[in-house]
Design a protein around this motif. Structure first.
Motif, PDB file in Angstrom:
ATOM      1  N   GLU A  80       0.815  -1.217   0.000  1.00 36.64           N
ATOM      2  CA  GLU A  80       0.000   0.000   0.000  1.00 36.64           C
ATOM      3  C   GLU A  80       0.848   1.266   0.000  1.00 36.64           C
ATOM      4  OE1 GLU A  80       0.980  -1.166   4.131  1.00 36.64           O
ATOM      5  OE2 GLU A  80       0.161  -2.249   2.406  1.00 36.64           O
ATOM      6  N   ALA A  81       2.109   1.159   0.412  1.00 40.33           N
ATOM      7  CA  ALA A  81       2.999   2.327   0.425  1.00 40.33           C
ATOM      8  C   ALA A  81       3.351   2.791  -0.985  1.00 40.33           C
ATOM      9  CB  ALA A  81       4.275   2.017   1.197  1.00 40.33           C
ATOM     10  N   TYR A  82       3.024   1.991  -1.996  1.00 36.51           N
ATOM     11  CA  TYR A  82       3.399   2.300  -3.376  1.00 36.51           C
ATOM     12  C   TYR A  82       2.183   2.548  -4.265  1.00 36.51           C
ATOM     13  CZ  TYR A  82       7.774   1.040  -1.381  1.00 36.51           C
ATOM     14  OH  TYR A  82       8.882   1.025  -0.543  1.00 36.51           O
ATOM     15  N   ALA A  87       5.308   5.295 -21.712  1.00 34.01           N
ATOM     16  CA  ALA A  87       4.357   4.741 -20.743  1.00 34.01           C
ATOM     17  C   ALA A  87       2.992   5.342 -21.014  1.00 34.01           C
ATOM     18  CB  ALA A  87       4.788   5.030 -19.308  1.00 34.01           C
ATOM     19  N   PRO A  88       1.960   4.520 -21.097  1.00 27.92           N
ATOM     20  CA  PRO A  88       0.608   5.043 -21.222  1.00 27.92           C
ATOM     21  C   PRO A  88       0.093   5.523 -19.867  1.00 27.92           C
ATOM     22  CG  PRO A  88       0.531   2.667 -21.075  1.00 27.92           C
ATOM     23  CD  PRO A  88       1.988   3.045 -21.054  1.00 27.92           C
ATOM     24  N   HIS A  89      -1.011   6.230 -19.893  1.00 28.86           N
ATOM     25  CA  HIS A  89      -1.691   6.570 -18.639  1.00 28.86           C
ATOM     26  C   HIS A  89      -1.997   5.265 -17.908  1.00 28.86           C
ATOM     27  CE1 HIS A  89      -4.620   8.116 -15.819  1.00 28.86           C
ATOM     28  NE2 HIS A  89      -4.409   9.355 -16.240  1.00 28.86           N
ATOM     29  N   PRO A  90      -1.753   5.180 -16.589  1.00 28.57           N
ATOM     30  CA  PRO A  90      -1.994   3.907 -15.885  1.00 28.57           C
ATOM     31  C   PRO A  90      -3.435   3.421 -15.967  1.00 28.57           C
ATOM     32  CG  PRO A  90      -1.465   5.685 -14.341  1.00 28.57           C
ATOM     33  CD  PRO A  90      -1.171   6.197 -15.710  1.00 28.57           C
ATOM     34  N   ALA A 102      15.298  -2.759  -1.456  1.00 26.96           N
ATOM     35  CA  ALA A 102      15.035  -2.092  -2.738  1.00 26.96           C
ATOM     36  C   ALA A 102      14.251  -2.977  -3.708  1.00 26.96           C
ATOM     37  CB  ALA A 102      16.346  -1.640  -3.380  1.00 26.96           C
ATOM     38  N   VAL A 103      14.665  -4.212  -3.877  1.00 23.37           N
ATOM     39  CA  VAL A 103      14.041  -5.018  -4.930  1.00 23.37           C
ATOM     40  C   VAL A 103      12.568  -5.285  -4.630  1.00 23.37           C
ATOM     41  CG1 VAL A 103      14.801  -7.242  -3.977  1.00 23.37           C
ATOM     42  CG2 VAL A 103      14.317  -7.024  -6.420  1.00 23.37           C
ATOM     43  N   THR A 104      12.223  -5.543  -3.371  1.00 27.97           N
ATOM     44  CA  THR A 104      10.811  -5.733  -3.031  1.00 27.97           C
ATOM     45  C   THR A 104      10.029  -4.443  -3.223  1.00 27.97           C
ATOM     46  OG1 THR A 104      11.216  -7.572  -1.520  1.00 27.97           O
ATOM     47  CG2 THR A 104       9.214  -6.293  -1.151  1.00 27.97           C
ATOM     48  N   ALA A 105      10.611  -3.332  -2.827  1.00 26.85           N
ATOM     49  CA  ALA A 105       9.931  -2.044  -3.020  1.00 26.85           C
ATOM     50  C   ALA A 105       9.679  -1.781  -4.496  1.00 26.85           C
ATOM     51  CB  ALA A 105      10.769  -0.924  -2.416  1.00 26.85           C
ATOM     52  N   MET A 106      10.657  -2.086  -5.339  1.00 29.14           N
ATOM     53  CA  MET A 106      10.504  -1.852  -6.773  1.00 29.14           C
ATOM     54  C   MET A 106       9.355  -2.681  -7.350  1.00 29.14           C
ATOM     55  SD  MET A 106      14.623  -1.825  -7.406  1.00 29.14           S
ATOM     56  CE  MET A 106      14.601  -2.339  -9.128  1.00 29.14           C
ATOM     57  N   VAL A 107       9.273  -3.941  -6.938  1.00 31.24           N
ATOM     58  CA  VAL A 107       8.191  -4.811  -7.414  1.00 31.24           C
ATOM     59  C   VAL A 107       6.849  -4.375  -6.828  1.00 31.24           C
ATOM     60  CG1 VAL A 107       7.345  -7.185  -7.520  1.00 31.24           C
ATOM     61  CG2 VAL A 107       9.781  -6.731  -7.773  1.00 31.24           C
ATOM     62  N   ASN A 108       6.876  -3.817  -5.627  1.00 37.51           N
ATOM     63  CA  ASN A 108       5.623  -3.383  -5.005  1.00 37.51           C
ATOM     64  C   ASN A 108       4.927  -2.272  -5.775  1.00 37.51           C
ATOM     65  OD1 ASN A 108       5.530  -5.235  -2.939  1.00 37.51           O
ATOM     66  ND2 ASN A 108       6.431  -3.885  -1.399  1.00 37.51           N
ATOM     67  N   ALA A 157       0.992  -2.816  -6.287  1.00 36.02           N
ATOM     68  CA  ALA A 157       0.022  -1.794  -5.877  1.00 36.02           C
ATOM     69  C   ALA A 157      -0.881  -1.400  -7.037  1.00 36.02           C
ATOM     70  CB  ALA A 157       0.751  -0.575  -5.328  1.00 36.02           C
ATOM     71  N   LEU A 158      -0.327  -1.286  -8.233  1.00 32.14           N
ATOM     72  CA  LEU A 158      -1.150  -0.925  -9.393  1.00 32.14           C
ATOM     73  C   LEU A 158      -2.185  -2.012  -9.674  1.00 32.14           C
ATOM     74  CD1 LEU A 158      -1.745   0.917 -11.857  1.00 32.14           C
ATOM     75  CD2 LEU A 158      -0.142  -0.508 -13.145  1.00 32.14           C
ATOM     76  N   LEU A 159      -1.776  -3.273  -9.580  1.00 29.92           N
ATOM     77  CA  LEU A 159      -2.694  -4.369  -9.873  1.00 29.92           C
ATOM     78  C   LEU A 159      -3.833  -4.444  -8.856  1.00 29.92           C
ATOM     79  CD1 LEU A 159      -0.042  -7.038 -10.891  1.00 29.92           C
ATOM     80  CD2 LEU A 159      -1.640  -5.867 -12.425  1.00 29.92           C
ATOM     81  N   LYS A 160      -3.606  -3.934  -7.656  1.00 30.68           N
ATOM     82  CA  LYS A 160      -4.636  -3.947  -6.615  1.00 30.68           C
ATOM     83  C   LYS A 160      -5.515  -2.701  -6.635  1.00 30.68           C
ATOM     84  CE  LYS A 160      -3.595  -5.138  -2.450  1.00 30.68           C
ATOM     85  NZ  LYS A 160      -2.906  -5.220  -1.131  1.00 30.68           N
ATOM     86  N   LYS A 161      -5.078  -1.659  -7.312  1.00 33.66           N
ATOM     87  CA  LYS A 161      -5.748  -0.365  -7.201  1.00 33.66           C
ATOM     88  C   LYS A 161      -7.111  -0.371  -7.886  1.00 33.66           C
ATOM     89  CE  LYS A 161      -4.990   4.606  -7.550  1.00 33.66           C
ATOM     90  NZ  LYS A 161      -5.186   4.765  -6.090  1.00 33.66           N
ATOM     91  N   ARG A 162      -8.089   0.214  -7.213  1.00 32.68           N
ATOM     92  CA  ARG A 162      -9.416   0.377  -7.810  1.00 32.68           C
ATOM     93  C   ARG A 162      -9.393   1.628  -8.688  1.00 32.68           C
ATOM     94  NH1 ARG A 162     -14.478   0.080  -3.912  1.00 32.68           N
ATOM     95  NH2 ARG A 162     -13.706  -2.073  -3.880  1.00 32.68           N
ATOM     96  N   MET A 163      -9.649   1.437  -9.961  1.00 32.30           N
ATOM     97  CA  MET A 163      -9.604   2.543 -10.916  1.00 32.30           C
ATOM     98  C   MET A 163     -10.998   3.126 -11.123  1.00 32.30           C
ATOM     99  SD  MET A 163      -6.599   3.276 -12.191  1.00 32.30           S
ATOM    100  CE  MET A 163      -4.936   2.610 -12.225  1.00 32.30           C
TER     101      MET A 163
END
Length: 286
Positions: free
Chosen positions: A75-77, A129-132, A203-209, A213-219
């Motif tokens: 959630e921090a990302y 990069a496209p709009h998320p 670092a590596v876990t934060a980068m993957v997070n 986070a994007l995959l979990k986000k409600r758009m």
């Protein structure tokens, strides 16, 4: 100091961000946002040119990367927190309205800011990069983007992506950069610097997070029109992003411009720095 680059730290949004800075202190401020799996040095071809053009260039290590803080938890990302980091950085420097450039995930954050806090933006340039919001939709509905985003789905898994990237002295990450770019794009010195950044604790876990986070986000179901002037630069040989996503993102903009570069890849700012730098300077000076 490194080749005219100054370094500092800013307390931003509850964390500490490390940043590189170059150019005249009284120049128009310009923030550069790197993507995965780079850090501020992903702008090594742009910082000197933009500084020489008179901009005060500020290139942070985004949260989770290199020398910036790496808060725990997916959630921090969240995109809103990532966007708030940029606003906080602007506040730290006393910048009311930003000129902003992003590549890859940095461009995703920049796109999100055009939707969430357009009043803080003057001009924004995105690179490959496209709009998320477009990206998430395309990963579900666009066959080409589904194929290009296979690795994103793997990042849902716990610990395994990190283990694969760490293996054989970070060969998973370095080979990915080599295979997705033109020959000679990244040097041995570049990879030595990257490995130091990737090896920092957490670092590596934060980068993957960022991906998790994007995959979990409600758009939202829809987005407001983007009124901030936008330049989208796109290497047409991108292995990760379909050009249909670029066009769909531009369709959200009232003032959207594009520079599509044949023969360049996702790493166009490294491969065609003269063309990219000239386009950025022309757009950002207007």
């Amino acid at each position: 100091m490194r080749d005219g680059i100054r370094f500092g730290k800013a307390q931003v949004n509850g964390i500490t961000l490390h940043y590189a800075e170059a150019g005249p202190a009284d120049g128009p401020p310009l923030v550069l946002l790197h993507g995965f799996p780079e850090f501020w040095a992903g702008w090594r071809h742009q910082i000197p040119a933009l500084a020489d053009a008179g901009f005060r260039v500020i290139a942070p290590d985004q949260r989770g990367y290199n020398l910036s803080d790496k808060p725990r938890g997916v959630e921090a990302y969240d995109l809103d927190r990532l966007a708030d980091d940029v606003v906080g950085l602007a506040d730290h420097f006393g910048i009311a309205k930003l000129k902003l450039v992003g590549h890859d995930w940095g461009a995703s954050v920049a796109w999100w800011l055009t939707t969430a806090k357009p009043e803080r933006l003057e001009r924004v340039a995105m690179i490959n990069a496209p709009h998320p919001w477009v990206w998430r939709k395309a990963m579900r509905e666009d066959a080409e983007q589904k194929k290009k985003s296979w690795y994103v789905q793997m990042f849902r898994l716990p610990w395994l992506p990190e283990a694969m990237m760490r293996s054989r002295n970070w060969r998973g990450l370095s080979d990915g950069l080599v295979s997705s770019s033109r020959p000679g794009t990244f040097s041995d010195d570049d990879f030595a610097d990257y490995r130091v950044a990737w090896s920092r604790p957490g670092a590596v876990t934060a980068m993957v997070n960022w991906y998790r986070a994007l995959l979990k986000k409600r758009m939202p179901e829809s987005l407001p029109r983007i009124k901030t002037p936008v330049l989208l630069i796109w290497g047409l040989g991108d292995q990760f992003g379909a050009v249909s996503g670029a066009e769909a993102s531009l369709a959200l903009c009232d003032d959207g411009r594009k520079l599509f570069i044949e023969g360049a890849t996702h790493w166009v700012q490294h491969e065609e720095p003269a063309q990219v730098n000239a386009a950025l300077i022309d757009f950002l000076r207007a």
